[in-house]
Scaffold this active site. Structure first.
Site, PDB file in Angstrom:
ATOM      1  N   ASP A  81      16.255 -34.816  63.428  1.00 60.67           N
ATOM      2  CA  ASP A  81      16.376 -34.397  62.034  1.00 60.67           C
ATOM      3  C   ASP A  81      15.105 -34.671  61.240  1.00 60.67           C
ATOM      4  O   ASP A  81      14.273 -35.496  61.621  1.00 60.67           O
ATOM      5  CB  ASP A  81      17.574 -35.064  61.364  1.00 60.67           C
ATOM      6  CG  ASP A  81      17.459 -36.581  61.313  1.00 60.67           C
ATOM      7  OD1 ASP A  81      16.956 -37.185  62.286  1.00 60.67           O
ATOM      8  OD2 ASP A  81      17.866 -37.185  60.287  1.00 60.67           O
ATOM      9  N   GLU A 142      18.757 -39.874  61.752  1.00 58.50           N
ATOM     10  CA  GLU A 142      17.940 -41.064  61.493  1.00 58.50           C
ATOM     11  C   GLU A 142      17.443 -41.113  60.058  1.00 58.50           C
ATOM     12  O   GLU A 142      17.367 -42.179  59.451  1.00 58.50           O
ATOM     13  CB  GLU A 142      16.742 -41.089  62.457  1.00 58.50           C
ATOM     14  CG  GLU A 142      15.925 -42.374  62.415  1.00 58.50           C
ATOM     15  CD  GLU A 142      14.862 -42.407  61.336  1.00 58.50           C
ATOM     16  OE1 GLU A 142      14.374 -43.511  61.004  1.00 58.50           O
ATOM     17  OE2 GLU A 142      14.503 -41.329  60.806  1.00 58.50           O
TER      18      GLU A 142
END
Length: 385
Positions: A81, A142
Protein backbone atom coordinates in the site's frame (compact mmCIF):
# COMPACT_ATOMS: atom_id res chain seq x y z
CA UNK A 1 24.82 -12.34 -9.17
CA UNK A 2 25.99 -8.83 -10.03
CA UNK A 3 26.24 -9.66 -13.74
CA UNK A 4 22.78 -11.19 -13.73
CA UNK A 5 21.20 -8.16 -12.04
CA UNK A 6 23.00 -5.70 -14.28
CA UNK A 7 21.62 -7.59 -17.29
CA UNK A 8 18.11 -7.26 -15.84
CA UNK A 9 18.38 -3.57 -14.87
CA UNK A 10 15.99 -2.34 -17.58
CA UNK A 11 13.55 -5.17 -16.88
CA UNK A 12 13.56 -4.34 -13.16
CA UNK A 13 12.83 -0.67 -13.77
CA UNK A 14 9.98 -1.58 -16.11
CA UNK A 15 8.52 -3.73 -13.34
CA UNK A 16 8.75 -0.76 -10.94
CA UNK A 17 6.91 1.33 -13.52
CA UNK A 18 4.16 -1.27 -13.83
CA UNK A 19 3.58 -1.33 -10.06
CA UNK A 20 3.82 2.44 -9.57
CA UNK A 21 1.16 2.98 -12.25
CA UNK A 22 -1.40 1.07 -10.19
CA UNK A 23 -3.13 3.12 -7.50
CA UNK A 24 -2.73 1.21 -4.24
CA UNK A 25 -3.52 3.58 -1.40
CA UNK A 26 -4.30 1.80 1.87
CA UNK A 27 -8.05 2.06 1.19
CA UNK A 28 -7.83 1.19 -2.51
CA UNK A 29 -8.40 -2.53 -2.13
CA UNK A 30 -8.84 -3.15 -5.86
CA UNK A 31 -5.42 -1.74 -6.69
CA UNK A 32 -3.62 -3.53 -3.86
CA UNK A 33 -5.21 -6.82 -4.84
CA UNK A 34 -4.15 -6.25 -8.47
CA UNK A 35 -0.55 -5.78 -7.34
CA UNK A 36 -0.88 -8.88 -5.17
CA UNK A 37 -2.03 -10.96 -8.14
CA UNK A 38 0.90 -9.73 -10.25
CA UNK A 39 3.40 -10.64 -7.53
CA UNK A 40 1.67 -13.95 -6.86
CA UNK A 41 2.12 -14.98 -10.49
CA UNK A 42 5.76 -13.85 -10.46
CA UNK A 43 6.67 -15.87 -7.37
CA UNK A 44 4.70 -18.93 -8.47
CA UNK A 45 6.81 -18.82 -11.62
CA UNK A 46 9.81 -19.42 -9.35
CA UNK A 47 8.12 -22.46 -7.78
CA UNK A 48 7.06 -20.60 -4.65
CA UNK A 49 3.83 -21.20 -2.76
CA UNK A 50 1.78 -18.01 -2.33
CA UNK A 51 -0.85 -18.04 0.39
CA UNK A 52 -3.40 -15.27 -0.14
CA UNK A 53 -4.81 -14.10 3.19
CA UNK A 54 -8.07 -12.49 2.11
CA UNK A 55 -9.39 -9.30 3.69
CA UNK A 56 -12.80 -7.66 3.40
CA UNK A 57 -11.93 -4.04 4.12
CA UNK A 58 -8.26 -3.82 3.18
CA UNK A 59 -6.19 -5.40 0.45
CA UNK A 60 -5.33 -9.09 0.67
CA UNK A 61 -2.05 -10.10 2.33
CA UNK A 62 0.48 -12.49 0.77
CA UNK A 63 2.61 -15.09 2.58
CA UNK A 64 5.28 -16.53 0.27
CA UNK A 65 7.84 -19.32 0.60
CA UNK A 66 9.47 -21.93 -1.61
CA UNK A 67 7.93 -25.38 -1.95
CA UNK A 68 11.03 -26.98 -0.45
CA UNK A 69 11.24 -24.55 2.49
CA UNK A 70 11.02 -26.21 5.91
CA UNK A 71 10.63 -23.83 8.85
CA UNK A 72 12.40 -20.92 7.12
CA UNK A 73 14.27 -18.82 9.67
CA UNK A 74 14.47 -15.53 7.75
CA UNK A 75 11.40 -13.28 7.56
CA UNK A 76 11.26 -10.59 4.88
CA UNK A 77 8.52 -7.97 5.22
CA UNK A 78 7.29 -5.35 2.75
CA UNK A 79 4.01 -3.57 2.07
CA UNK A 80 1.99 -3.06 -1.09
CA UNK A 81 0.00 0.00 0.00
CA UNK A 82 0.85 3.68 -0.38
CA UNK A 83 -0.47 6.87 1.22
CA UNK A 84 -1.89 8.23 -2.04
CA UNK A 85 -5.63 8.29 -2.90
CA UNK A 86 -7.17 6.69 -5.95
CA UNK A 87 -6.64 8.81 -9.05
CA UNK A 88 -3.11 9.94 -8.16
CA UNK A 89 -1.52 7.87 -10.92
CA UNK A 90 -3.56 9.68 -13.59
CA UNK A 91 -2.24 13.01 -12.34
CA UNK A 92 1.42 12.02 -12.02
CA UNK A 93 2.33 8.59 -13.38
CA UNK A 94 5.78 7.02 -13.27
CA UNK A 95 8.52 9.05 -14.93
CA UNK A 96 12.31 9.02 -15.14
CA UNK A 97 14.49 12.09 -14.94
CA UNK A 98 18.21 11.44 -15.02
CA UNK A 99 19.15 8.83 -12.42
CA UNK A 100 15.89 9.23 -10.54
CA UNK A 101 12.44 7.74 -10.98
CA UNK A 102 9.32 9.50 -9.71
CA UNK A 103 5.74 8.47 -9.02
CA UNK A 104 3.35 7.65 -6.16
CA UNK A 105 5.01 5.09 -3.89
CA UNK A 106 8.03 4.63 -6.16
CA UNK A 107 10.39 4.33 -3.17
CA UNK A 108 7.89 3.59 -0.40
CA UNK A 109 7.75 0.90 -1.47
CA UNK A 110 7.03 -0.28 -5.00
CA UNK A 111 10.76 -0.56 -5.76
CA UNK A 112 11.22 -2.75 -2.69
CA UNK A 113 8.66 -5.23 -4.02
CA UNK A 114 10.72 -5.50 -7.19
CA UNK A 115 13.90 -5.84 -5.14
CA UNK A 116 12.56 -8.82 -3.20
CA UNK A 117 11.45 -10.68 -6.30
CA UNK A 118 14.72 -10.18 -8.14
CA UNK A 119 16.83 -11.03 -5.09
CA UNK A 120 15.06 -14.40 -4.95
CA UNK A 121 15.30 -14.82 -8.73
CA UNK A 122 19.00 -14.01 -8.55
CA UNK A 123 19.66 -16.59 -5.84
CA UNK A 124 17.72 -19.25 -7.70
CA UNK A 125 19.28 -18.66 -11.12
CA UNK A 126 22.85 -18.59 -9.77
CA UNK A 127 22.52 -21.89 -7.94
CA UNK A 128 22.35 -20.47 -4.40
CA UNK A 129 20.02 -22.05 -1.84
CA UNK A 130 19.24 -19.11 0.44
CA UNK A 131 15.76 -18.68 -1.06
CA UNK A 132 14.70 -21.92 0.67
CA UNK A 133 15.25 -20.32 4.07
CA UNK A 134 13.03 -17.28 3.50
CA UNK A 135 9.41 -16.52 4.23
CA UNK A 136 8.03 -13.30 2.76
CA UNK A 137 5.05 -11.27 3.98
CA UNK A 138 3.64 -8.63 1.66
CA UNK A 139 0.97 -6.74 3.54
CA UNK A 140 -1.60 -4.19 2.47
CA UNK A 141 -2.09 -1.71 5.31
CA UNK A 142 1.30 -0.66 6.71
CA UNK A 143 0.71 3.02 5.97
CA UNK A 144 -2.28 3.10 8.34
CA UNK A 145 -0.69 1.13 11.18
CA UNK A 146 -1.18 -2.43 9.85
CA UNK A 147 -4.57 -3.00 11.54
CA UNK A 148 -5.29 -6.23 9.66
CA UNK A 149 -1.74 -7.51 9.18
CA UNK A 150 0.05 -6.88 12.50
CA UNK A 151 -1.24 -10.17 13.94
CA UNK A 152 -0.18 -12.02 10.79
CA UNK A 153 3.32 -10.58 11.01
CA UNK A 154 3.57 -11.49 14.69
CA UNK A 155 2.33 -15.03 13.99
CA UNK A 156 4.81 -15.69 11.19
CA UNK A 157 7.69 -13.99 13.00
CA UNK A 158 7.32 -16.07 16.16
CA UNK A 159 9.84 -18.78 15.19
CA UNK A 160 12.15 -16.70 13.01
CA UNK A 161 15.79 -15.91 13.78
CA UNK A 162 16.05 -12.78 11.65
CA UNK A 163 13.70 -10.14 10.25
CA UNK A 164 14.59 -8.02 7.22
CA UNK A 165 12.22 -5.13 6.54
CA UNK A 166 12.24 -3.45 3.14
CA UNK A 167 11.34 0.16 3.86
CA UNK A 168 13.50 2.37 1.63
CA UNK A 169 17.03 3.13 2.74
CA UNK A 170 17.58 6.66 4.00
CA UNK A 171 18.69 9.30 1.48
CA UNK A 172 22.34 8.71 2.44
CA UNK A 173 21.90 4.96 2.04
CA UNK A 174 21.74 4.18 5.77
CA UNK A 175 19.79 1.23 7.09
CA UNK A 176 17.44 1.65 10.07
CA UNK A 177 18.20 -0.11 13.36
CA UNK A 178 15.92 1.89 15.66
CA UNK A 179 12.47 3.43 15.28
CA UNK A 180 10.26 5.31 17.69
CA UNK A 181 7.02 3.76 18.85
CA UNK A 182 3.89 5.59 17.77
CA UNK A 183 0.27 5.92 18.75
CA UNK A 184 -2.85 7.84 17.81
CA UNK A 185 -5.29 9.27 20.34
CA UNK A 186 -8.42 11.42 20.41
CA UNK A 187 -9.53 13.87 23.10
CA UNK A 188 -13.34 14.27 23.12
CA UNK A 189 -14.77 17.06 25.26
CA UNK A 190 -18.43 17.68 26.03
CA UNK A 191 -19.45 21.11 27.24
CA UNK A 192 -22.70 23.08 27.52
CA UNK A 193 -24.01 25.24 24.65
CA UNK A 194 -25.27 28.76 25.23
CA UNK A 195 -25.68 31.99 23.29
CA UNK A 196 -22.39 33.86 23.65
CA UNK A 197 -24.10 37.27 23.67
CA UNK A 198 -27.34 36.75 25.57
CA UNK A 199 -26.48 34.21 28.30
CA UNK A 200 -22.82 33.20 28.16
CA UNK A 201 -22.81 32.40 31.87
CA UNK A 202 -24.95 29.34 31.17
CA UNK A 203 -22.39 27.85 28.80
CA UNK A 204 -19.38 25.63 29.43
CA UNK A 205 -16.95 25.90 26.53
CA UNK A 206 -15.58 22.61 25.26
CA UNK A 207 -13.16 24.57 23.08
CA UNK A 208 -11.74 26.44 26.07
CA UNK A 209 -11.30 23.16 27.90
CA UNK A 210 -9.59 21.66 24.86
CA UNK A 211 -7.18 24.61 24.80
CA UNK A 212 -6.10 23.75 28.36
CA UNK A 213 -5.68 20.11 27.36
CA UNK A 214 -3.58 20.98 24.31
CA UNK A 215 -1.16 23.05 26.40
CA UNK A 216 -0.88 20.28 29.01
CA UNK A 217 -0.33 17.61 26.36
CA UNK A 218 2.40 19.59 24.65
CA UNK A 219 4.18 20.04 27.97
CA UNK A 220 4.77 16.27 27.93
CA UNK A 221 7.29 16.69 25.12
CA UNK A 222 10.82 15.75 26.13
CA UNK A 223 13.37 15.92 23.33
CA UNK A 224 16.20 14.52 25.42
CA UNK A 225 14.19 11.39 26.23
CA UNK A 226 12.75 11.12 22.74
CA UNK A 227 9.13 11.70 23.75
CA UNK A 228 6.95 13.65 21.32
CA UNK A 229 3.30 14.56 21.86
CA UNK A 230 1.55 16.59 19.18
CA UNK A 231 -2.09 17.67 18.92
CA UNK A 232 -2.07 17.94 15.17
CA UNK A 233 -5.78 18.46 14.42
CA UNK A 234 -8.69 20.02 16.30
CA UNK A 235 -12.39 20.47 15.68
CA UNK A 236 -15.34 21.83 17.60
CA UNK A 237 -18.17 24.29 17.95
CA UNK A 238 -21.25 24.87 15.84
CA UNK A 239 -21.41 28.66 15.36
CA UNK A 240 -19.24 31.65 16.15
CA UNK A 241 -21.88 33.11 18.50
CA UNK A 242 -22.44 29.86 20.39
CA UNK A 243 -20.38 28.56 23.29
CA UNK A 244 -19.10 25.22 22.04
CA UNK A 245 -20.76 22.11 23.43
CA UNK A 246 -18.25 19.80 21.77
CA UNK A 247 -14.59 19.85 20.80
CA UNK A 248 -12.02 17.25 19.88
CA UNK A 249 -8.27 17.06 19.49
CA UNK A 250 -6.31 14.41 17.59
CA UNK A 251 -2.98 13.45 19.09
CA UNK A 252 0.16 11.80 17.73
CA UNK A 253 2.50 10.25 20.31
CA UNK A 254 6.08 9.04 19.71
CA UNK A 255 8.32 7.28 22.22
CA UNK A 256 11.87 5.96 22.01
CA UNK A 257 11.83 3.26 24.70
CA UNK A 258 9.12 0.72 25.45
CA UNK A 259 9.17 1.60 29.16
CA UNK A 260 8.03 5.13 28.30
CA UNK A 261 4.63 3.86 27.16
CA UNK A 262 3.15 3.39 30.64
CA UNK A 263 4.46 6.79 31.74
CA UNK A 264 2.99 8.71 28.82
CA UNK A 265 -0.38 6.93 29.03
CA UNK A 266 -0.67 7.68 32.74
CA UNK A 267 0.15 11.34 32.18
CA UNK A 268 -2.41 11.74 29.39
CA UNK A 269 -5.12 10.05 31.45
CA UNK A 270 -4.26 12.27 34.42
CA UNK A 271 -4.63 15.40 32.29
CA UNK A 272 -7.98 14.25 30.91
CA UNK A 273 -9.32 13.33 34.36
CA UNK A 274 -9.14 16.97 35.49
CA UNK A 275 -11.57 19.65 34.26
CA UNK A 276 -10.20 23.18 34.04
CA UNK A 277 -13.64 24.43 33.03
CA UNK A 278 -16.23 23.12 35.53
CA UNK A 279 -19.09 21.32 33.85
CA UNK A 280 -17.07 19.88 30.97
CA UNK A 281 -16.30 16.21 30.55
CA UNK A 282 -13.28 14.72 28.74
CA UNK A 283 -12.87 11.26 27.21
CA UNK A 284 -9.54 9.94 25.91
CA UNK A 285 -9.50 7.13 23.36
CA UNK A 286 -6.78 5.53 21.23
CA UNK A 287 -3.72 3.36 21.69
CA UNK A 288 -0.06 2.92 20.89
CA UNK A 289 -0.09 1.24 17.47
CA UNK A 290 3.57 0.26 17.41
CA UNK A 291 6.15 -0.28 20.12
CA UNK A 292 9.59 1.26 19.67
CA UNK A 293 12.13 -0.68 17.66
CA UNK A 294 15.15 -0.50 19.94
CA UNK A 295 18.68 -1.32 18.81
CA UNK A 296 19.68 -4.39 20.78
CA UNK A 297 22.81 -6.51 20.97
CA UNK A 298 21.18 -9.07 18.68
CA UNK A 299 20.27 -6.35 16.20
CA UNK A 300 23.89 -5.17 16.22
CA UNK A 301 25.05 -8.70 15.44
CA UNK A 302 22.63 -8.91 12.50
CA UNK A 303 23.84 -5.52 11.31
CA UNK A 304 27.43 -6.77 11.37
CA UNK A 305 26.46 -9.66 9.07
CA UNK A 306 24.86 -7.14 6.72
CA UNK A 307 28.00 -5.00 6.88
CA UNK A 308 30.07 -8.06 5.90
CA UNK A 309 27.74 -8.69 2.98
CA UNK A 310 28.05 -5.05 1.96
CA UNK A 311 31.83 -5.21 2.13
CA UNK A 312 31.84 -8.27 -0.13
CA UNK A 313 29.98 -6.38 -2.86
CA UNK A 314 31.58 -2.97 -2.32
CA UNK A 315 28.89 -1.15 -0.29
CA UNK A 316 29.74 0.67 2.93
CA UNK A 317 26.82 0.01 5.29
CA UNK A 318 25.82 2.67 7.81
CA UNK A 319 22.81 2.70 10.12
CA UNK A 320 20.64 5.27 11.83
CA UNK A 321 17.54 5.78 13.99
CA UNK A 322 14.34 7.39 12.73
CA UNK A 323 11.14 8.76 14.22
CA UNK A 324 8.81 7.11 11.73
CA UNK A 325 7.04 3.82 12.37
CA UNK A 326 7.07 0.62 10.32
CA UNK A 327 6.28 -3.08 10.55
CA UNK A 328 9.80 -3.59 11.91
CA UNK A 329 8.39 -2.64 15.30
CA UNK A 330 6.25 -5.80 15.39
CA UNK A 331 9.16 -8.17 14.83
CA UNK A 332 11.49 -6.22 17.12
CA UNK A 333 8.87 -6.28 19.88
CA UNK A 334 9.07 -10.09 19.81
CA UNK A 335 12.81 -9.92 20.45
CA UNK A 336 13.72 -10.95 16.91
CA UNK A 337 16.86 -9.27 15.52
CA UNK A 338 15.45 -6.79 13.00
CA UNK A 339 17.03 -4.44 10.50
CA UNK A 340 14.91 -2.07 8.42
CA UNK A 341 15.62 0.22 5.48
CA UNK A 342 16.90 -2.59 3.27
CA UNK A 343 15.01 -1.28 0.26
CA UNK A 344 16.52 0.86 -2.50
CA UNK A 345 17.57 4.44 -1.73
CA UNK A 346 14.88 7.07 -2.07
CA UNK A 347 13.63 10.32 -0.63
CA UNK A 348 10.67 12.67 -0.10
CA UNK A 349 8.37 9.75 0.72
CA UNK A 350 4.65 10.53 1.02
CA UNK A 351 5.01 13.65 -1.14
CA UNK A 352 4.59 14.62 -4.78
CA UNK A 353 8.38 14.74 -5.05
CA UNK A 354 8.97 11.16 -3.90
CA UNK A 355 11.86 9.63 -5.83
CA UNK A 356 13.94 6.50 -6.28
CA UNK A 357 17.68 6.52 -6.93
CA UNK A 358 17.66 4.18 -9.93
CA UNK A 359 21.25 2.86 -9.57
CA UNK A 360 20.41 1.70 -6.04
CA UNK A 361 17.72 -0.69 -7.33
CA UNK A 362 20.18 -3.31 -8.57
CA UNK A 363 22.74 -2.47 -5.87
CA UNK A 364 20.34 -3.06 -2.97
CA UNK A 365 18.88 -6.14 -4.67
CA UNK A 366 22.38 -7.60 -4.76
CA UNK A 367 22.83 -6.67 -1.10
CA UNK A 368 19.57 -8.37 -0.10
CA UNK A 369 20.43 -11.53 -2.03
CA UNK A 370 23.89 -11.63 -0.45
CA UNK A 371 22.50 -11.10 3.05
CA UNK A 372 19.90 -13.85 2.61
CA UNK A 373 22.57 -16.26 1.42
CA UNK A 374 24.88 -15.44 4.34
CA UNK A 375 22.09 -15.80 6.91
CA UNK A 376 20.97 -19.09 5.39
CA UNK A 377 24.49 -20.52 5.72
CA UNK A 378 24.68 -19.38 9.34
CA UNK A 379 21.71 -21.61 10.12
CA UNK A 380 23.13 -24.73 8.50
CA UNK A 381 24.33 -27.32 10.96
CA UNK A 382 27.86 -28.68 10.41
CA UNK A 383 28.05 -32.29 9.33
CA UNK A 384 28.94 -34.72 12.12
CA UNK A 385 31.72 -37.29 11.62
Amino acid sequence: MRDLLNAKRKEMLQFVEQLVNIDSGSYTKKGIDEIGLILKAKFEGLDFIVDVVKQKEYGNQLVIQHREAVQPHILVVAHMDTVFPEGTVLKRPFKVKGNRAFGPGVADMKASLVEIFYAILCLKQTGQTGYKHVQIILNSDEEIGSPSSSSLIAEKAARKKYALVLEPARMDGSLVTARRGCGQFKIDIIGVAAHSGIEPEKGRSAIEELAHKIIAFHQLNDRKKGISVNVGMIEGGSAVNTIASHAAGFVDVRITEKRQEDFILKQMKKICAKSNIPGTKTTLTGKMDRSPMEKTEKTTMLLETIREAGKEIGINITDTATGGGSDASFTADLGIPTVDGLGPIGGNAHSEEEYLEIPSLTERTLLLATVIQKLSKMNEKPNSD
